[in-house]
Design a protein around this motif. Structure first.
Motif, PDB file in Angstrom:
ATOM      1  N   ARG A 124      18.557 -18.921 -25.815  1.00  0.00           N
ATOM      2  CA  ARG A 124      17.690 -17.870 -25.269  1.00  0.00           C
ATOM      3  C   ARG A 124      16.354 -17.878 -26.002  1.00  0.00           C
ATOM      4  NH1 ARG A 124      22.030 -12.938 -25.796  1.00  0.00           N
ATOM      5  NH2 ARG A 124      23.772 -14.049 -24.834  1.00  0.00           N
ATOM      6  N   MET A 125      15.351 -17.304 -25.343  1.00  0.00           N
ATOM      7  CA  MET A 125      14.052 -17.078 -25.961  1.00  0.00           C
ATOM      8  C   MET A 125      14.012 -15.677 -26.565  1.00  0.00           C
ATOM      9  SD  MET A 125      12.352 -19.878 -25.557  1.00  0.00           S
ATOM     10  CE  MET A 125      10.805 -19.252 -26.225  1.00  0.00           C
ATOM     11  N   TYR A 126      13.332 -15.566 -27.706  1.00  0.00           N
ATOM     12  CA  TYR A 126      13.164 -14.278 -28.382  1.00  0.00           C
ATOM     13  C   TYR A 126      11.688 -14.087 -28.718  1.00  0.00           C
ATOM     14  CZ  TYR A 126      18.215 -14.603 -29.143  1.00  0.00           C
ATOM     15  OH  TYR A 126      19.578 -14.726 -28.973  1.00  0.00           O
ATOM     16  N   PRO A 127      11.066 -13.010 -28.246  1.00  0.00           N
ATOM     17  CA  PRO A 127       9.712 -12.688 -28.699  1.00  0.00           C
ATOM     18  C   PRO A 127       9.768 -12.102 -30.101  1.00  0.00           C
ATOM     19  CG  PRO A 127      10.481 -11.047 -27.132  1.00  0.00           C
ATOM     20  CD  PRO A 127      11.573 -12.069 -27.241  1.00  0.00           C
ATOM     21  N   VAL A 128       8.789 -12.441 -30.910  1.00  0.00           N
ATOM     22  CA  VAL A 128       8.720 -11.928 -32.278  1.00  0.00           C
ATOM     23  C   VAL A 128       7.656 -10.833 -32.311  1.00  0.00           C
ATOM     24  CG1 VAL A 128       8.391 -12.504 -34.710  1.00  0.00           C
ATOM     25  CG2 VAL A 128       9.383 -14.198 -33.146  1.00  0.00           C
ATOM     26  N   GLY A 129       8.092  -9.590 -32.350  1.00  0.00           N
ATOM     27  CA  GLY A 129       7.147  -8.477 -32.277  1.00  0.00           C
ATOM     28  C   GLY A 129       6.468  -8.441 -30.925  1.00  0.00           C
TER      29      GLY A 129
END
Length: 276
Positions: A124-129
């Motif tokens: 999966r993709m995760y946005p950081v902030g």
């Protein structure tokens, strides 16, 4: 000519034939895949500015150990980590290190657990902030590409239908599909036949049959599709340094479509993005 074989009769190596699994096998895949999915769920709260990808790697190893599973990537062909972490313009196979994630980064986390002889593979993709709208849009497009690829799966069509659906949508959104990497058969083996291309024509590839198990894992770029592999022999990056994203599921073909083994039990299908 494509050959299909009952998985129970096939040797434990990739011989170029396509394995057909039964309902009991599907249950083994469910268990391994749901462990992977639960790990990816747990990472949703962990991925924040300041955390290192090495810390993520340690968590993935310990999570698996706590549940009797081993990370499939650990010592695979010389790879020394338990997970792949691909940040921003890294397309895939990014190697965890001690550099902290920064506000605005996007990171793909790719986890595969080996549990009771079955490989559960998902990412999966995760946005950081807070991330830029262009990055958020890329994540949205890439996830939709994955789901359109999954929707194309049913007995009787060819694997090219998956790639055709993905490519048509990605290009309609002015994005490009990476052609250097692909999905693959999975189940009793980490990487098996067939290759699942994320581009092409509906008439391409072998016929999809009930009992097949494989991954769909489109890599979509904001810029051009071209990639290069760095000197470490693993890390693949976009040549134009444009952002890249990837989501991955493992699916098993049923009589009418497919079962997605790696669905998020907690509803974190697109961490950090608005719910669908």
């Amino acid at each position: 000519m494509v050959t299909y074989i009952d998985a129970a009769s096939a040797p434990m190596k990739n011989t170029g034939v396509i394995r057909l699994y039964n309902s009991e096998d599907f249950e083994g895949m469910r268990k391994a895949s749901q462990l992977t999915a639960r790990c990816l769920d747990a990472l949703a709260d962990m991925v924040k500015p300041g955390i290192t990808t090495n810390a993520i790697d340690r968590f993935v190893f310990e999570f698996g150990a706590d549940h009797g599973a081993l990370p499939a990537t650990l010592n695979y062909r010389g790879y020394t980590k338990s997970v792949c972490t691909s940040i921003n313009h890294v397309v895939c196979h990014g190697i965890p290190d001690d550099k902290p994630l920064r506000e605005g980064d996007i990171v793909n986390i790719d986890v595969t657990y080996l549990l009771d002889g079955w490989y559960g593979d998902s990412s999966r993709m995760y946005p950081v902030g807070q991330i830029k709208r262009s990055a958020e849009r890329l994540l949205e497009v890439t996830y939709e590409c994955l789901m359109r690829g999954i929707a194309a799966v049913k007995p009787g069509v060819r694997t090219g239908a998956i790639g055709a659906a993905i490519q048509a949508y990605a290009e309609s959104e002015r994005c490009s599909v990476v052609t250097d990497f692909c999905g693959h058969g999975v189940g009793r083996l980490f990487h098996d036949t067939p290759n699942i291309l994320h581009y092409g024509k509906e008439s391409d590839g072998p016929e999809i049959r009930e009992g097949m198990i494989f991954t769909i894992e489109p890599m979509i770029n904001l810029g051009k599709p071209h990639v290069k592999v760095l000197s470490d022999g693993w890390t693949a990056v976009t040549r134009d340094r444009s952002l890249s994203a990837q989501y991955e599921h493992a699916v098993g073909v049923t009589a009418t479509g497919c079962e997605v083994f790696t669905l998020s039990p907690g509803g974190f299908h697109r961490p950090g993005l608005p719910p669908l």
